[in-house]
Design an enzyme around this catalytic site. Structure first.
Site, short mmCIF file in Angstrom:
data_model
loop_
_atom_site.label_atom_id
_atom_site.label_comp_id
_atom_site.label_asym_id
_atom_site.label_seq_id
_atom_site.Cartn_x
_atom_site.Cartn_y
_atom_site.Cartn_z
N LYS A 42 77.91 -18.86 -51.98
CA LYS A 42 78.45 -17.90 -52.88
C LYS A 42 77.73 -18.15 -54.23
CE LYS A 42 82.74 -20.74 -53.52
NZ LYS A 42 84.06 -20.80 -53.27
N ARG A 140 96.09 -18.05 -54.40
CA ARG A 140 95.15 -17.48 -55.30
C ARG A 140 94.90 -16.41 -54.61
NH1 ARG A 140 89.31 -20.51 -55.38
NH2 ARG A 140 89.42 -20.12 -53.44
N TYR A 262 73.17 -30.08 -85.60
CA TYR A 262 74.13 -29.02 -86.27
C TYR A 262 75.25 -29.85 -86.43
CZ TYR A 262 71.79 -24.65 -84.72
OH TYR A 262 70.90 -23.54 -84.68
N MET A 310 71.70 -24.52 -78.36
CA MET A 310 71.35 -23.54 -77.25
C MET A 310 70.09 -23.89 -76.50
SD MET A 310 70.75 -19.51 -77.61
CE MET A 310 72.47 -19.29 -78.57
C1 LIG Z 1 84.25 -21.93 -52.62
C2 LIG Z 1 84.97 -22.00 -51.10
C3 LIG Z 1 84.60 -22.93 -50.25
C4 LIG Z 1 83.61 -24.07 -50.38
O1 LIG Z 1 83.96 -25.27 -51.03
P1 LIG Z 1 83.40 -26.76 -51.79
O2 LIG Z 1 84.26 -27.29 -52.20
O3 LIG Z 1 82.13 -25.92 -52.55
O4 LIG Z 1 82.84 -26.90 -50.22
C5 LIG Z 1 85.16 -22.90 -48.97
N1 LIG Z 1 86.28 -21.93 -48.86
C6 LIG Z 1 86.61 -21.09 -49.92
C7 LIG Z 1 87.60 -20.27 -49.58
C8 LIG Z 1 85.96 -21.08 -50.96
O5 LIG Z 1 86.40 -20.26 -51.98
#
Ligand SMILES: *Cc1c(COP(=O)(O)O)cnc(C)c1O
Length: 371
Positions: A42, A140, A262, A310
């Site tokens: 992802k 969630r 800054y 930046m």
């Molecule tokens: C992001 C995610 C993972 C991977 O988690 P890591 O801590 O990066 O290994 C696995 N399962 C779900 C449902 C996730 O959202």
């Protein structure tokens, strides 16, 4: 190719070691065996490039990939033919045909998604695979305990969905002493025991290190593939994957007490030598690391002084030989010593956020991999 050449016209170079990612996948596979080891890609493989990472892991034998968004799944399917791709954020309303058109498997996160996916399967006259997400405390995504009760009472709503995988997600896996993980595992086993038998998927990266009880049939590591430490209270068992090197643009000597950057937030008591480097918060060096982080120049540590801008940071190079900390030389912003975990810590965040914030201005170099 030297870093200077790979840098081309860019201010900074991001080098991604695909062989290290494959090596990490093999380590996680060995650690979780006999469970299958999946790979979470992802957010563009945590900022490192879902297409090259997906190709490298697929060539190494990975068979199950996970993304968050439907669009990420469609993009990944365009480069990978064989492996299954699961869309963790679930089935979007009215878009079931987009999942089947691109051979994507939705995580089914509520009864409505189960009904829509089962309905789509019936309309097509074929079984469709699905990952049914049972929430066990993350609160969630996933079926609530009440939804799980109703599903156990009438599993016929799953008709048309198959093969099924039951999945859950751990809230505190990196905190080995936390009783939450065991409580979630117990809840998950109690739920699954009342449902039709099917493979289970529980562990993210850190979950793999909680022991065999957490491995299930399929693990879902993300961060650890990319070199993030899945066991924060112990040495990192993963290989480093990323390196960021940025140009030194200018150096200057400061002889009288003066301020830097800054907000005039840093006062140099002088005499000192400063170097200005072509990387900033737009490149994922968090502003919160101002006055706390550091870079490496020719093996020396140079503390970040003043505010991170930046496009630029300023570092103190007083103790580094002038010929080494000179315009045109490269400063290492991330690497074996300055890991994403460490930069994250100096900014009050985590390595995950460092990687996913790297931004679009880097020259990118991939090393290793398939082609
Ligand atoms: C992001 C995610 C993972 C991977 O988690 P890591 O801590 O990066 O290994 C696995 N399962 C779900 C449902 C996730 O959202």
């Amino acid at each position: 190719m030297t870093s200077e050449v790979a840098l081309g016209r860019a201010g900074a170079l991001l080098t991604i070691d695909l062989d290290a990612i494959v090596e990490n996948w093999r380590r996680l596979q060995a650690r979780g065996a006999p469970a299958e080891c999946g790979a979470v890609l992802k957010a563009d493989a945590y900022g490192l490039g879902a297409a090259p990472v997906g190709r490298a892991l697929s060539a190494a034998g990975a068979r199950s990939f996970f993304v968050a968004h439907l669009e990420e799944g469609i993009a990944l399917r365009a480069v990978l033919d064989e492996p299954r791709i699961v869309v963790l954020n679930g089935l979007l309303p009215g878009l079931a045909a987009d999942y089947t058109a691109h051979d994507l498997i939705p995580a089914l996160n509520d009864p409505g998604e189960i009904a829509a996916w089962a309905g789509h399967a019936r309309a097509l006259g074929t079984a469709l695979p699905g990952f049914v997400h049972l929430d066990t405390g993350m609160n969630r995504l996933g079926l609530s305990p009440d939804d799980q009760d109703r599903l156990a009472a009438d599993p016929s709503v799953l008709d048309g969905i198959g093969p099924i995988t039951w999945m859950t997600h751990l809230a505190c896996a990196e905190d080995t002493g936390n009783p939450m993980s065991r409580a979630q595992l117990d809840r998950f086993h109690r739920a699954v025991a009342r449902l039709p038998p099917a493979p289970v998927s529980i562990a993210n990266s850190s979950g793999i290190f909680l022991g065999q009880d957490f491995h299930g049939d399929l693990t879902r590591p993300g961060a650890a593939l990319y070199g993030i430490n899945p066991t924060p209270d112990r040495p990192n068992p993963m290989a480093g994957v990323v390196r960021v090197e940025a140009r030194i643009l200018q150096t200057r000597r400061v002889d009288t007490p003066m301020t830097v950057g800054y907000g005039a937030a840093h006062r140099v008591k002088g005499p000192a030598r400063l170097a200005t480097i072509a990387v900033g918060y737009a490149d994922g060096v968090p502003r919160a690391a101002s006055g706390r982080g550091a870079v490496r120049i020719a093996g020396f540590t140079a503390p970040i002084t003043g505010r991170i801008s930046m496009d630029l940071i300023t570092v103190d190079v007083t103790h580094i030989p002038e010929t080494l900390a000179a315009p045109g030389a490269l400063a290492e912003v991330l690497g074996p010593e300055l890991t994403p975990d460490r930069l994250g810590e100096s900014a009050g965040t985590i390595g995950y956020e460092i990687l996913t914030s790297l931004g679009l201005r880097y020259a990118r170099r991939y090393v290793g991999g398939v082609e």
